[in-house]
Motif scaffolding. Structure first.
Motif, PDB file in Angstrom:
ATOM      1  N   HIS A 211       0.843  -1.190   0.000  1.00 28.32           N
ATOM      2  CA  HIS A 211       0.000   0.000   0.000  1.00 28.32           C
ATOM      3  C   HIS A 211       0.879   1.241   0.000  1.00 28.32           C
ATOM      4  CE1 HIS A 211      -3.204  -2.749   0.717  1.00 28.32           C
ATOM      5  NE2 HIS A 211      -2.796  -3.066   1.935  1.00 28.32           N
ATOM      6  N   ALA A 212       1.726   1.330  -0.999  1.00 32.48           N
ATOM      7  CA  ALA A 212       2.659   2.454  -1.077  1.00 32.48           C
ATOM      8  C   ALA A 212       1.942   3.700  -1.569  1.00 32.48           C
ATOM      9  CB  ALA A 212       3.799   2.115  -2.027  1.00 32.48           C
ATOM     10  N   ALA A 213       2.509   4.829  -1.252  1.00 30.53           N
ATOM     11  CA  ALA A 213       1.937   6.116  -1.637  1.00 30.53           C
ATOM     12  C   ALA A 213       2.072   6.335  -3.143  1.00 30.53           C
ATOM     13  CB  ALA A 213       2.648   7.241  -0.893  1.00 30.53           C
ATOM     14  N   LEU A 214       1.341   7.326  -3.611  1.00 31.59           N
ATOM     15  CA  LEU A 214       1.477   7.724  -5.004  1.00 31.59           C
ATOM     16  C   LEU A 214       2.865   8.313  -5.234  1.00 31.59           C
ATOM     17  CD1 LEU A 214      -1.950   9.483  -5.647  1.00 31.59           C
ATOM     18  CD2 LEU A 214      -1.211   7.279  -6.497  1.00 31.59           C
ATOM     19  N   ASP A 215       3.093   8.745  -6.432  1.00 36.00           N
ATOM     20  CA  ASP A 215       4.397   9.318  -6.777  1.00 36.00           C
ATOM     21  C   ASP A 215       4.734  10.492  -5.872  1.00 36.00           C
ATOM     22  OD1 ASP A 215       4.473   7.502  -8.825  1.00 36.00           O
ATOM     23  OD2 ASP A 215       3.705   8.912 -10.318  1.00 36.00           O
ATOM     24  N   GLU A 216       6.033  10.720  -5.727  1.00 34.59           N
ATOM     25  CA  GLU A 216       6.468  11.872  -4.943  1.00 34.59           C
ATOM     26  C   GLU A 216       6.130  13.155  -5.700  1.00 34.59           C
ATOM     27  OE1 GLU A 216      11.116  11.957  -6.432  1.00 34.59           O
ATOM     28  OE2 GLU A 216      10.624  11.157  -4.467  1.00 34.59           O
ATOM     29  N   PRO A 217       6.113  14.284  -5.013  1.00 35.07           N
ATOM     30  CA  PRO A 217       5.780  15.539  -5.694  1.00 35.07           C
ATOM     31  C   PRO A 217       6.805  15.860  -6.782  1.00 35.07           C
ATOM     32  CG  PRO A 217       6.232  15.926  -3.356  1.00 35.07           C
ATOM     33  CD  PRO A 217       6.353  14.473  -3.597  1.00 35.07           C
ATOM     34  N   SER A 218       6.312  16.395  -7.871  1.00 38.43           N
ATOM     35  CA  SER A 218       7.211  16.758  -8.965  1.00 38.43           C
ATOM     36  C   SER A 218       7.989  18.027  -8.587  1.00 38.43           C
ATOM     37  CB  SER A 218       6.420  16.988 -10.249  1.00 38.43           C
ATOM     38  OG  SER A 218       5.569  18.099 -10.095  1.00 38.43           O
ATOM     39  N   ASP A 219       9.091  18.242  -9.284  1.00 39.32           N
ATOM     40  CA  ASP A 219       9.886  19.444  -9.030  1.00 39.32           C
ATOM     41  C   ASP A 219       9.075  20.699  -9.331  1.00 39.32           C
ATOM     42  OD1 ASP A 219      11.974  17.847  -8.291  1.00 39.32           O
ATOM     43  OD2 ASP A 219      13.081  18.053 -10.177  1.00 39.32           O
ATOM     44  N   ASP A 220       8.217  20.635 -10.348  1.00 39.05           N
ATOM     45  CA  ASP A 220       7.353  21.765 -10.683  1.00 39.05           C
ATOM     46  C   ASP A 220       6.424  22.107  -9.520  1.00 39.05           C
ATOM     47  OD1 ASP A 220       5.965  23.660 -12.520  1.00 39.05           O
ATOM     48  OD2 ASP A 220       4.327  22.221 -12.288  1.00 39.05           O
ATOM     49  N   GLU A 221       5.829  21.081  -8.916  1.00 38.16           N
ATOM     50  CA  GLU A 221       4.929  21.307  -7.782  1.00 38.16           C
ATOM     51  C   GLU A 221       5.673  21.910  -6.594  1.00 38.16           C
ATOM     52  OE1 GLU A 221       1.553  18.829  -5.264  1.00 38.16           O
ATOM     53  OE2 GLU A 221       2.956  17.744  -6.555  1.00 38.16           O
ATOM     54  N   VAL A 222       6.878  21.436  -6.345  1.00 37.24           N
ATOM     55  CA  VAL A 222       7.673  21.949  -5.231  1.00 37.24           C
ATOM     56  C   VAL A 222       8.054  23.411  -5.467  1.00 37.24           C
ATOM     57  CG1 VAL A 222       9.839  21.694  -3.966  1.00 37.24           C
ATOM     58  CG2 VAL A 222       8.542  19.670  -4.610  1.00 37.24           C
ATOM     59  N   ILE A 223       8.486  23.739  -6.687  1.00 37.44           N
ATOM     60  CA  ILE A 223       8.877  25.118  -6.990  1.00 37.44           C
ATOM     61  C   ILE A 223       7.668  26.047  -6.934  1.00 37.44           C
ATOM     62  CG2 ILE A 223       9.797  26.624  -8.802  1.00 37.44           C
ATOM     63  CD1 ILE A 223      11.924  25.023  -7.301  1.00 37.44           C
ATOM     64  N   ARG A 224       6.492  25.584  -7.370  1.00 39.08           N
ATOM     65  CA  ARG A 224       5.279  26.412  -7.270  1.00 39.08           C
ATOM     66  C   ARG A 224       4.906  26.670  -5.810  1.00 39.08           C
ATOM     67  NH1 ARG A 224       2.115  27.150 -11.912  1.00 39.08           N
ATOM     68  NH2 ARG A 224       3.000  26.124 -13.718  1.00 39.08           N
TER      69      ARG A 224
ATOM     70  N   LEU B  39       7.078  26.708  -3.349  1.00 41.35           N
ATOM     71  CA  LEU B  39       8.113  27.632  -2.878  1.00 41.35           C
ATOM     72  C   LEU B  39       7.806  29.054  -3.338  1.00 41.35           C
ATOM     73  CD1 LEU B  39      10.875  28.230  -1.571  1.00 41.35           C
ATOM     74  CD2 LEU B  39      11.905  27.658  -3.780  1.00 41.35           C
ATOM     75  N   GLU B  40       7.322  29.203  -4.559  1.00 37.18           N
ATOM     76  CA  GLU B  40       7.001  30.535  -5.086  1.00 37.18           C
ATOM     77  C   GLU B  40       5.872  31.181  -4.289  1.00 37.18           C
ATOM     78  OE1 GLU B  40       7.489  33.803  -7.325  1.00 37.18           O
ATOM     79  OE2 GLU B  40       8.758  32.034  -7.449  1.00 37.18           O
ATOM     80  N   LYS B  41       4.915  30.361  -3.821  1.00 40.75           N
ATOM     81  CA  LYS B  41       3.840  30.914  -2.980  1.00 40.75           C
ATOM     82  C   LYS B  41       4.381  31.349  -1.624  1.00 40.75           C
ATOM     83  CE  LYS B  41      -0.037  28.416  -4.965  1.00 40.75           C
ATOM     84  NZ  LYS B  41      -1.021  27.355  -4.736  1.00 40.75           N
ATOM     85  N   ALA B  42       5.321  30.577  -1.087  1.00 44.50           N
ATOM     86  CA  ALA B  42       5.855  30.893   0.236  1.00 44.50           C
ATOM     87  C   ALA B  42       6.878  32.026   0.190  1.00 44.50           C
ATOM     88  CB  ALA B  42       6.497  29.642   0.845  1.00 44.50           C
ATOM     89  N   ARG B  43       7.695  32.039  -0.848  1.00 44.99           N
ATOM     90  CA  ARG B  43       8.805  32.998  -0.931  1.00 44.99           C
ATOM     91  C   ARG B  43       9.021  33.355  -2.397  1.00 44.99           C
ATOM     92  NH1 ARG B  43      14.606  31.659   1.843  1.00 44.99           N
ATOM     93  NH2 ARG B  43      15.712  33.526   1.195  1.00 44.99           N
ATOM     94  N   GLY B  44       8.176  34.243  -2.904  1.00 42.87           N
ATOM     95  CA  GLY B  44       8.150  34.539  -4.328  1.00 42.87           C
ATOM     96  C   GLY B  44       9.295  35.406  -4.796  1.00 42.87           C
ATOM     97  N   VAL B  45       9.702  35.195  -6.044  1.00 45.10           N
ATOM     98  CA  VAL B  45      10.705  36.046  -6.676  1.00 45.10           C
ATOM     99  C   VAL B  45      10.097  36.821  -7.839  1.00 45.10           C
ATOM    100  CG1 VAL B  45      12.641  34.588  -6.047  1.00 45.10           C
ATOM    101  CG2 VAL B  45      11.528  34.235  -8.235  1.00 45.10           C
ATOM    102  N   GLU B  46       8.897  36.446  -8.275  1.00 43.49           N
ATOM    103  CA  GLU B  46       8.259  37.152  -9.380  1.00 43.49           C
ATOM    104  C   GLU B  46       7.721  38.487  -8.902  1.00 43.49           C
ATOM    105  OE1 GLU B  46       5.302  34.861 -11.302  1.00 43.49           O
ATOM    106  OE2 GLU B  46       6.712  33.378 -12.036  1.00 43.49           O
TER     107      GLU B  46
END
Length: 191
Positions: free
Chosen positions: A75-88, A90-97
Motif C-alpha cells: 500500500h505504497a503512496a502515489l508518486d512523490e511531488p514533482s519538481d514543478d509542484e515543489v517550486i510552485r 516555494l514561489e507561494k511561500a517565498r516569491g521572486v516574481e
C-alpha cells in the motif's frame, strides 16, 4: 467664434468616425462595426496568472479516487511531488516574481530539492458524501530546497547580495481516496 466652434465639432466627428470605423472588419450588422469588432488586449501579468491557476487546478488541486486496496499487495503512496509542484509551492511561500527590473530583482540559482516521505497512513473506511464508502490515504512530504539567492538593487545605491546557502522547507500533502467494498469499474467509474 461660432464658426471656429462649428469647424472644431466637424473635425471631432470626422476624427471619431475614422477612429471607430477604420481597419479590417465585417459589415454584417452594426454591432460588428468599429471597436467592438476587435479583441481587447490582456496584460501578460494577468494572462500568466490565469494560466498558472488553470495549470494548478488541472494538475494539483484534484483528489483522485483510486480502486480498492488489495490484501497482500503493498500500500505504497502515489508518486512523490514533482519538481514543478515543489517550486510552485516555494514561489507561494517565498516569491521572486514581481520585482522591478533594474530596481529590485531576486533570482534563484543552483536549485537542489530533497524530498522525504513523512507520513504514509490509511484511515479506516467511512462513508463520504457523493463518493460512498472509501478510505483516506494520507501522504505527507517534506521538501527541502537548497538554492543560491541573488538580490540586485539598482536604486538609490546599486548593490548585489548573494546568499549561497539559502534553504527553504515546503510541506506537500498528496492525500487521496481508495474505494471500499465490491466496486464495479464500469465505463462511468471514477478510476
Amino acid at each position: 467664434m461660432a464658426r471656429g466652434l462649428r469647424r472644431l465639432r466637424l473635425w471631432g466627428l470626422l476624427g471619431g468616425g475614422l477612429l471607430f470605423l477604420t481597419g479590417c472588419g465585417t459589415a454584417m450588422s452594426p454591432i460588428d462595426w468599429g471597436v467592438l469588432n476587435y479583441p481587447i488586449p490582456v496584460s501578460p501579468y494577468f494572462q500568466k496568472k490565469f494560466e498558472d491557476k488553470a495549470w494548478e487546478e488541472e494538475r494539483y488541486k484534484k483528489m483522485p479516487i483510486l480502486p480498492p486496496l488489495v490484501e497482500g499487495a503493498p500500500h505504497a503512496a502515489l508518486d512523490e511531488p514533482s519538481d514543478d509542484e515543489v517550486i510552485r509551492a516555494l514561489e507561494k511561500a517565498r516569491g521572486v516574481e514581481g520585482g522591478l527590473p533594474l530596481l529590485h530583482e531576486v533570482q534563484r540559482g543552483n536549485v537542489r530539492i530533497v524530498k522525504e516521505l513523512i507520513t504514509d497512513s490509511i484511515d479506516p473506511p467511512r462513508v463520504y458524501p457523493l463518493i460512498g464508502p472509501a478510505q483516506l490515504h494520507h501522504v505527507h512530504w517534506k521538501c527541502t530546497i537548497y538554492f543560491t539567492e541573488t538580490v540586485k538593487v539598482g536604486w538609490p545605491i546599486p548593490y548585489t547580495t548573494q546568499n549561497q546557502e539559502a534553504v527553504e522547507v515546503v510541506y506537500i500533502d498528496h492525500d487521496h481516496l481508495h474505494m471500499v467494498g465490491n466496486v464495479e469499474g464500469g465505463a462511468g467509474s471514477n478510476y
